[in-house]
Write a protein that holds these residues in place. Structure first.
Motif, PDB file in Angstrom:
ATOM      1  N   GLU A 168     -56.831 -46.350 -87.096  1.00 31.31           N
ATOM      2  CA  GLU A 168     -55.533 -45.706 -86.931  1.00 31.31           C
ATOM      3  C   GLU A 168     -55.202 -45.564 -85.450  1.00 31.31           C
ATOM      4  O   GLU A 168     -56.086 -45.370 -84.613  1.00 31.31           O
ATOM      5  CB  GLU A 168     -55.519 -44.347 -87.623  1.00 31.31           C
ATOM      6  CG  GLU A 168     -55.632 -44.445 -89.139  1.00 31.31           C
ATOM      7  CD  GLU A 168     -55.485 -43.115 -89.830  1.00 31.31           C
ATOM      8  OE1 GLU A 168     -54.859 -43.066 -90.902  1.00 31.31           O
ATOM      9  OE2 GLU A 168     -56.009 -42.105 -89.292  1.00 31.31           O
ATOM     10  N   SER A 169     -53.910 -45.619 -85.153  1.00 33.12           N
ATOM     11  CA  SER A 169     -53.480 -45.629 -83.763  1.00 33.12           C
ATOM     12  C   SER A 169     -52.069 -45.074 -83.650  1.00 33.12           C
ATOM     13  O   SER A 169     -51.532 -44.515 -84.608  1.00 33.12           O
ATOM     14  CB  SER A 169     -53.501 -47.070 -83.226  1.00 33.12           C
ATOM     15  OG  SER A 169     -52.533 -47.856 -83.908  1.00 33.12           O
ATOM     16  N   LYS A 170     -51.498 -45.255 -82.497  1.00 33.76           N
ATOM     17  CA  LYS A 170     -50.112 -44.839 -82.259  1.00 33.76           C
ATOM     18  C   LYS A 170     -49.153 -45.534 -83.211  1.00 33.76           C
ATOM     19  O   LYS A 170     -48.111 -44.986 -83.559  1.00 33.76           O
ATOM     20  CB  LYS A 170     -49.742 -45.165 -80.813  1.00 33.76           C
ATOM     21  CG  LYS A 170     -48.317 -44.787 -80.418  1.00 33.76           C
ATOM     22  CD  LYS A 170     -48.069 -45.110 -78.955  1.00 33.76           C
ATOM     23  CE  LYS A 170     -46.649 -44.709 -78.527  1.00 33.76           C
ATOM     24  NZ  LYS A 170     -46.413 -44.988 -77.096  1.00 33.76           N
ATOM     25  N   PHE A 222     -53.173 -45.077 -92.274  1.00 31.73           N
ATOM     26  CA  PHE A 222     -53.365 -45.509 -93.648  1.00 31.73           C
ATOM     27  C   PHE A 222     -53.811 -44.372 -94.548  1.00 31.73           C
ATOM     28  O   PHE A 222     -54.403 -43.381 -94.100  1.00 31.73           O
ATOM     29  CB  PHE A 222     -54.329 -46.695 -93.783  1.00 31.73           C
ATOM     30  CG  PHE A 222     -55.394 -46.816 -92.746  1.00 31.73           C
ATOM     31  CD1 PHE A 222     -55.252 -47.739 -91.713  1.00 31.73           C
ATOM     32  CD2 PHE A 222     -56.545 -46.045 -92.796  1.00 31.73           C
ATOM     33  CE1 PHE A 222     -56.252 -47.890 -90.760  1.00 31.73           C
ATOM     34  CE2 PHE A 222     -57.540 -46.191 -91.849  1.00 31.73           C
ATOM     35  CZ  PHE A 222     -57.384 -47.113 -90.823  1.00 31.73           C
ATOM     36  N   LYS A 223     -53.474 -44.537 -95.841  1.00 32.54           N
ATOM     37  CA  LYS A 223     -53.803 -43.569 -96.876  1.00 32.54           C
ATOM     38  C   LYS A 223     -54.369 -44.315 -98.081  1.00 32.54           C
ATOM     39  O   LYS A 223     -54.009 -45.459 -98.343  1.00 32.54           O
ATOM     40  CB  LYS A 223     -52.557 -42.794 -97.321  1.00 32.54           C
ATOM     41  CG  LYS A 223     -51.817 -42.064 -96.213  1.00 32.54           C
ATOM     42  CD  LYS A 223     -52.557 -40.837 -95.739  1.00 32.54           C
ATOM     43  CE  LYS A 223     -51.734 -40.055 -94.716  1.00 32.54           C
ATOM     44  NZ  LYS A 223     -52.516 -38.923 -94.145  1.00 32.54           N
ATOM     45  N   SER A 230     -47.945 -34.293-101.339  1.00 31.04           N
ATOM     46  CA  SER A 230     -47.403 -33.230-100.485  1.00 31.04           C
ATOM     47  C   SER A 230     -46.230 -33.693 -99.627  1.00 31.04           C
ATOM     48  O   SER A 230     -45.582 -32.885 -98.966  1.00 31.04           O
ATOM     49  CB  SER A 230     -48.505 -32.696 -99.573  1.00 31.04           C
ATOM     50  OG  SER A 230     -48.935 -33.704 -98.672  1.00 31.04           O
ATOM     51  N   LYS A 231     -45.989 -35.000 -99.598  1.00 25.48           N
ATOM     52  CA  LYS A 231     -44.921 -35.601 -98.782  1.00 25.48           C
ATOM     53  C   LYS A 231     -45.184 -35.431 -97.284  1.00 25.48           C
ATOM     54  O   LYS A 231     -44.267 -35.577 -96.470  1.00 25.48           O
ATOM     55  CB  LYS A 231     -43.551 -35.030 -99.166  1.00 25.48           C
ATOM     56  CG  LYS A 231     -43.164 -35.307-100.620  1.00 25.48           C
ATOM     57  CD  LYS A 231     -41.798 -34.753-100.976  1.00 25.48           C
ATOM     58  CE  LYS A 231     -41.464 -35.036-102.445  1.00 25.48           C
ATOM     59  NZ  LYS A 231     -40.168 -34.468-102.850  1.00 25.48           N
ATOM     60  N   GLU A 232     -46.446 -35.125 -96.938  1.00 22.24           N
ATOM     61  CA  GLU A 232     -46.809 -35.052 -95.523  1.00 22.24           C
ATOM     62  C   GLU A 232     -46.635 -36.406 -94.844  1.00 22.24           C
ATOM     63  O   GLU A 232     -46.430 -36.493 -93.633  1.00 22.24           O
ATOM     64  CB  GLU A 232     -48.266 -34.586 -95.377  1.00 22.24           C
ATOM     65  CG  GLU A 232     -48.484 -33.102 -95.601  1.00 22.24           C
ATOM     66  CD  GLU A 232     -47.907 -32.264 -94.475  1.00 22.24           C
ATOM     67  OE1 GLU A 232     -48.264 -32.515 -93.308  1.00 22.24           O
ATOM     68  OE2 GLU A 232     -47.090 -31.373 -94.747  1.00 22.24           O
ATOM     69  N   TRP A 233     -46.705 -37.475 -95.637  1.00 27.23           N
ATOM     70  CA  TRP A 233     -46.579 -38.814 -95.075  1.00 27.23           C
ATOM     71  C   TRP A 233     -45.226 -39.032 -94.400  1.00 27.23           C
ATOM     72  O   TRP A 233     -45.092 -39.870 -93.500  1.00 27.23           O
ATOM     73  CB  TRP A 233     -46.773 -39.862 -96.173  1.00 27.23           C
ATOM     74  CG  TRP A 233     -45.807 -39.746 -97.323  1.00 27.23           C
ATOM     75  CD1 TRP A 233     -45.949 -39.001 -98.449  1.00 27.23           C
ATOM     76  CD2 TRP A 233     -44.530 -40.390 -97.435  1.00 27.23           C
ATOM     77  NE1 TRP A 233     -44.857 -39.131 -99.272  1.00 27.23           N
ATOM     78  CE2 TRP A 233     -43.977 -39.985 -98.674  1.00 27.23           C
ATOM     79  CE3 TRP A 233     -43.813 -41.264 -96.637  1.00 27.23           C
ATOM     80  CZ2 TRP A 233     -42.730 -40.427 -99.119  1.00 27.23           C
ATOM     81  CZ3 TRP A 233     -42.570 -41.709 -97.063  1.00 27.23           C
ATOM     82  CH2 TRP A 233     -42.042 -41.291 -98.300  1.00 27.23           C
ATOM     83  N   LEU A 244     -47.243 -47.327 -92.043  1.00 25.46           N
ATOM     84  CA  LEU A 244     -48.079 -46.511 -92.900  1.00 25.46           C
ATOM     85  C   LEU A 244     -48.531 -47.417 -94.040  1.00 25.46           C
ATOM     86  O   LEU A 244     -47.700 -47.903 -94.816  1.00 25.46           O
ATOM     87  CB  LEU A 244     -47.306 -45.305 -93.436  1.00 25.46           C
ATOM     88  CG  LEU A 244     -48.038 -44.413 -94.439  1.00 25.46           C
ATOM     89  CD1 LEU A 244     -49.305 -43.820 -93.831  1.00 25.46           C
ATOM     90  CD2 LEU A 244     -47.121 -43.298 -94.928  1.00 25.46           C
ATOM     91  N   VAL A 245     -49.828 -47.685 -94.111  1.00 27.09           N
ATOM     92  CA  VAL A 245     -50.374 -48.607 -95.106  1.00 27.09           C
ATOM     93  C   VAL A 245     -51.064 -47.796 -96.195  1.00 27.09           C
ATOM     94  O   VAL A 245     -51.979 -47.015 -95.910  1.00 27.09           O
ATOM     95  CB  VAL A 245     -51.370 -49.597 -94.463  1.00 27.09           C
ATOM     96  CG1 VAL A 245     -51.843 -50.617 -95.499  1.00 27.09           C
ATOM     97  CG2 VAL A 245     -50.723 -50.310 -93.287  1.00 27.09           C
TER      98      VAL A 245
END
Length: 373
Positions: A15-17, A21-22, A28-31, A46-47
């Motif tokens: 993961e980076s700037k 990934f999830k 929770s819709k935090e994505w 977002l993968v």
């Protein structure tokens, strides 16, 4: 040898700037914060279907088209202004992943409707999403309108109280008189209601603000445990650069090279490379943040130059290393160009590499860490 899928190569780096990934889409819709952060920063992906340890899990138990519709409706419901990410399926070695890709937005800043612009605006710092401050929200709005901080008027400072001598002397040395017309054309001053006011750019160049300084340190060994020397340079920006250069020279080792009967002493690190890096740090730093300054650390093995502010205007390190240039401080950059401190935009990093290669030393490391470069 089989070529790896480009997305797989990105995932393997972690993961980076620009990448998160999830395993699956969080309920929770935090994505959504990640998508907002990407849009307010340099864009990103977002993968979904990848574990924290970078293993491809896939989404074989999900209706991907239903999931894509859900993502689109959620974005429309929660985010302002309207943000339309590109949502698509990637198949890597038979494993289906869902990708939500967003470019840097044109309607900055983006935020959660439920929290409003002041509390629901996020940016990507490293591999995390951070709530941005009110000052950063204002900066994003300036970026949307292509207005740099240093081109804004400071109405609280009376132009007549400023000593322009340091700037006038620099221009005179290049046979370029700093006339009132020149001050206006370079946006060092601006006319508002028939009154001339200084811009932040002029005040920065004169070293008027407390945070416009360069702190130099020489450490013993390869850590910050013990100081051998320490200096803090203020005053006009050009004098600061010269003082910092002198400090670095005083603490660099010399190496001798004998060619025929002639002995030549040179710095262990080519000084043109160091000067280029220092000029870049001064010209591209974030001056809108009044709490930080440039720091130069000299160790036994490296010279480290740290500039406040991440890469400007959504620029990624990959883009910067390839020569793409984004000017954060247009007034300062224009003055540096006028005084021949800059040759051509986007060539600085390449020149630094060339200097180091020619000197037969290791290539320099360029990095963005948090909100510093």
């Amino acid at each position: 040898m089989e070529n790896k899928h480009p997305l797989l190569l990105e995932i393997e780096k972690g993961e980076s700037k620009n990448l998160e990934f999830k395993v699956q889409l969080p309920t929770s819709k935090e994505w959504v914060k990640s998508i907002i952060s990407f849009a307010n920063s340099a864009g990103g992906k977002l993968v979904i279907g990848v574990s924290d340890n970078r293993t491809l899990i896939g989404l074989q138990h999900f209706d991907l088209f239903e999931l894509m519709d859900k993502i689109s409706s959620t974005m429309h419901e929660l985010v302002a202004p309207t943000l339309l990410p590109n949502i698509y399926i990637e198949n890597i070695n038979g494993i289906e992943l869902l990708v939500i890709e967003v470019q840097r937005g044109a309607l900055l800043p983006y935020y959660l409707k439920s929290k409003g612009k002041e509390l629901g605006c996020y940016q990507r710092i490293g591999a995390t999403n951070r709530v941005v401050s009110q000052a950063q929200v204002i900066e994003l709005e300036r970026q949307r309108n292509h207005i740099s901080f240093d081109s804004l008027i400071n109405y609280e400072v009376d132009l007549s109280t400023l000593d322009l001598t340091p700037l006038q002397q620099r221009f005179a040395a290049h046979d370029k008189p700093l006339t009132p017309e020149k001050l206006l054309s370079l946006k060092l001053v601006k006319n508002d209601n028939n009154t001339l006011y200084p811009t932040h750019g002029l005040l920065i160049l004169l070293g008027f603000y407390e945070h416009v300084e360069i702190k130099c340190s020489r450490f013993k060994g390869n850590t910050m445990s013990i100081f051998l020397d320490k200096k803090e340079y203020t005053g006009d920006l050009f004098q600061q650069i010269e003082n910092a250069e002198l400090f670095i020279k005083n603490h660099l080792h010399l190496r001798a090279e004998v060619l025929g009967l002639q002995r030549t002493d040179t710095f262990e690190i080519p000084f043109p490379a160091i000067r280029e890096a220092l000029l870049n740090a001064v010209m591209h730093r974030d001056y809108s943040n009044f709490g930080r300054d440039i720091k130069i650390g000299i160790y036994d093995d490296i010279v480290n130059i740290v500039s406040p502010g991440g890469l400007p205007h959504g620029l990624t390190m990959h883009d910067a290393l390839k020569g793409r240039s984004e000017i954060r401080n247009t007034v300062i950059a224009r003055v540096f160009k006028e005084l021949d401190l800059v040759e051509q935009w986007g060539s600085g990093i390449q020149r630094i590499k060339e200097y180091c290669t020619k000197a037969n030393i290791g290539l320099p490391v360029f990095s963005e860490s948090g909100d510093f470069t």
